[in-house]
Design an enzyme around this catalytic site. Sequence first.
Site, PDB file in Angstrom:
ATOM      1  N   ASP A  68       0.870  -1.471  -0.183  1.00  0.00           N
ATOM      2  CA  ASP A  68      -0.101  -0.011   0.126  1.00  0.00           C
ATOM      3  C   ASP A  68       1.015   1.227   0.020  1.00  0.00           C
ATOM      4  O   ASP A  68       1.442   1.581   0.953  1.00  0.00           O
ATOM      5  CB  ASP A  68      -1.058  -0.005   1.181  1.00  0.00           C
ATOM      6  CG  ASP A  68      -1.744   1.295   1.335  1.00  0.00           C
ATOM      7  OD1 ASP A  68      -1.967   1.770   0.337  1.00  0.00           O
ATOM      8  OD2 ASP A  68      -2.339   1.283   2.580  1.00  0.00           O
ATOM      9  N   SER A  71       0.010   4.083   2.680  1.00  0.00           N
ATOM     10  CA  SER A  71       0.185   3.997   4.084  1.00  0.00           C
ATOM     11  C   SER A  71       1.577   3.609   4.485  1.00  0.00           C
ATOM     12  O   SER A  71       2.369   3.346   3.675  1.00  0.00           O
ATOM     13  CB  SER A  71      -0.801   3.191   4.942  1.00  0.00           C
ATOM     14  OG  SER A  71      -0.730   1.885   4.482  1.00  0.00           O
ATOM     15  N   ASN A  73       2.859   1.716   7.718  1.00  0.00           N
ATOM     16  CA  ASN A  73       2.997   0.759   8.621  1.00  0.00           C
ATOM     17  C   ASN A  73       2.879  -0.834   8.069  1.00  0.00           C
ATOM     18  O   ASN A  73       2.086  -0.801   7.101  1.00  0.00           O
ATOM     19  CB  ASN A  73       2.049   0.870   9.647  1.00  0.00           C
ATOM     20  CG  ASN A  73       2.393   2.034  10.676  1.00  0.00           C
ATOM     21  OD1 ASN A  73       2.082   3.375  10.363  1.00  0.00           O
ATOM     22  ND2 ASN A  73       3.182   1.893  11.721  1.00  0.00           N
ATOM     23  N   TRP A  75       1.524  -4.265   9.267  1.00  0.00           N
ATOM     24  CA  TRP A  75       0.891  -5.306  10.455  1.00  0.00           C
ATOM     25  C   TRP A  75       0.298  -6.444   9.713  1.00  0.00           C
ATOM     26  O   TRP A  75      -0.272  -6.244   8.589  1.00  0.00           O
ATOM     27  CB  TRP A  75      -0.229  -4.474  11.246  1.00  0.00           C
ATOM     28  CG  TRP A  75      -1.579  -3.962  10.394  1.00  0.00           C
ATOM     29  CD1 TRP A  75      -1.897  -2.956   9.450  1.00  0.00           C
ATOM     30  CD2 TRP A  75      -2.586  -4.896  10.028  1.00  0.00           C
ATOM     31  NE1 TRP A  75      -3.115  -2.987   9.088  1.00  0.00           N
ATOM     32  CE2 TRP A  75      -3.441  -4.010   9.332  1.00  0.00           C
ATOM     33  CE3 TRP A  75      -3.135  -6.131  10.686  1.00  0.00           C
ATOM     34  CZ2 TRP A  75      -4.722  -4.619   8.960  1.00  0.00           C
ATOM     35  CZ3 TRP A  75      -4.312  -6.565  10.077  1.00  0.00           C
ATOM     36  CH2 TRP A  75      -5.109  -5.841   9.401  1.00  0.00           C
ATOM     37  N   TYR A 111     -10.380   3.440  11.122  1.00  0.00           N
ATOM     38  CA  TYR A 111     -10.919   3.669   9.854  1.00  0.00           C
ATOM     39  C   TYR A 111     -12.224   3.624   9.764  1.00  0.00           C
ATOM     40  O   TYR A 111     -12.891   3.674  10.812  1.00  0.00           O
ATOM     41  CB  TYR A 111     -10.249   2.468   8.950  1.00  0.00           C
ATOM     42  CG  TYR A 111     -10.296   1.148   9.359  1.00  0.00           C
ATOM     43  CD1 TYR A 111     -11.318   0.187   8.829  1.00  0.00           C
ATOM     44  CD2 TYR A 111      -9.824   0.819  10.374  1.00  0.00           C
ATOM     45  CE1 TYR A 111     -11.588  -0.839   8.945  1.00  0.00           C
ATOM     46  CE2 TYR A 111      -9.826  -0.673  10.626  1.00  0.00           C
ATOM     47  CZ  TYR A 111     -10.667  -1.574  10.133  1.00  0.00           C
ATOM     48  OH  TYR A 111     -10.930  -2.769  10.499  1.00  0.00           O
ATOM     49  N   ASP A 250      -1.760   5.734  -5.473  1.00  0.00           N
ATOM     50  CA  ASP A 250      -1.765   4.675  -4.531  1.00  0.00           C
ATOM     51  C   ASP A 250      -2.356   3.276  -4.764  1.00  0.00           C
ATOM     52  O   ASP A 250      -3.401   3.027  -5.184  1.00  0.00           O
ATOM     53  CB  ASP A 250      -3.026   5.268  -3.450  1.00  0.00           C
ATOM     54  CG  ASP A 250      -3.469   4.520  -2.179  1.00  0.00           C
ATOM     55  OD1 ASP A 250      -2.459   3.799  -1.704  1.00  0.00           O
ATOM     56  OD2 ASP A 250      -4.334   4.719  -1.676  1.00  0.00           O
TER      57      ASP A 250
END
Length: 357
Positions: A68, A71, A73, A75, A111, A250
């Site tokens: 992505d 963004s 991070n 996880w 979100y 994106d």
Amino acid sequence: KFLVHGKTARETLMEKGIWEETRLKFPYNPMAKFYQTGDEAMTNDADLSYYGVISIGTPPQSFNVIFDTGSSNLWVPSVYCSSQACQNHAEFNPSQSSTFTWANKPVSIQYGTGSMTGQLAYDTVSVGGISVTQQIFGASQTEAPFMANMVADGILGLAFPNLAASGATPVFDNMMSQGLVSQNLFSVYLSGNSAEGSVVSFGNIESNYYTGQIAWIPLSSETYWQINMDSVTINGNTVACSGGCQAIIDTGTSLIVGPTTDINNINSWVGATTDQYGDASVNCNNIPNMPDVTFTLNGNAFTISASAYTSQNSNGCMTGFGNGGTQQLWILGDVFIRQYYAIFDRQNNYVGLAQAA
């Protein structure tokens, strides 16, 4: 580094006959990840379909993640998570990794339809044959229900460190600082219909994935991969982004998303009818007669044909122009990137775009 182009949550839910009730429960909010107050970006995009395999730990535990660029991070679900969304996805088990350590820091992600909470930790992360040591990542403890419908287990963010939750260093920043890439850039090729062929290349521009020249566009902000968009035109008429606007490239958004009035205008120019959910449908037979839409970025024109900006599912044909509400930021997602090979250059802070092969 190879991505799979798989089934979307929308397709899976349609097959199960529960798409309509699910979309009511979890309204599509493509902008949610861009204005959440929590730490880390998240998605409830039912049309995301590209994901790749990474592994975490020693010995390696494998996960499907969305790569992505919107963004920052990393996880994945953990064995400490009892949410439904974790039960039907791969879960990381820290006790089975000899290289694992807790960071003793929580992480939470807000979100559109809920949140993910968890703990930050460090371990070896392998992506496309590159092993990053001491990579910080989030191990989820709770996840919102919509995630149960997603194919991917987690998210690997490729945007800038200043977007990262809890100051967690992004994977690509560690690749650069650990000297694991020959150039401080990565590139993305998204294939059209086939299940295979999409690829994220770390440290490389792969010339077989594009034709012609690369247009290099300077970033207007080093947070997202954000650039100046001059206009959106159809047959020479400005239909959106009049006077200029900001856009981000994106990979973690499936559609091309913009402000409501602009998107409604584009959809009406191409002959689409928008329903109560914001889905813009067209008669499948009209696609050959529908106009091209041109996005001009920093003086370079990028044209998307009707066959590229429409898609077909069991309900008929839809455009790939999504309603972003009042947010003025445009998102050039997978509908755009399938047509234009994208290079994300951290050395010089440019995005490179070239006609995809």
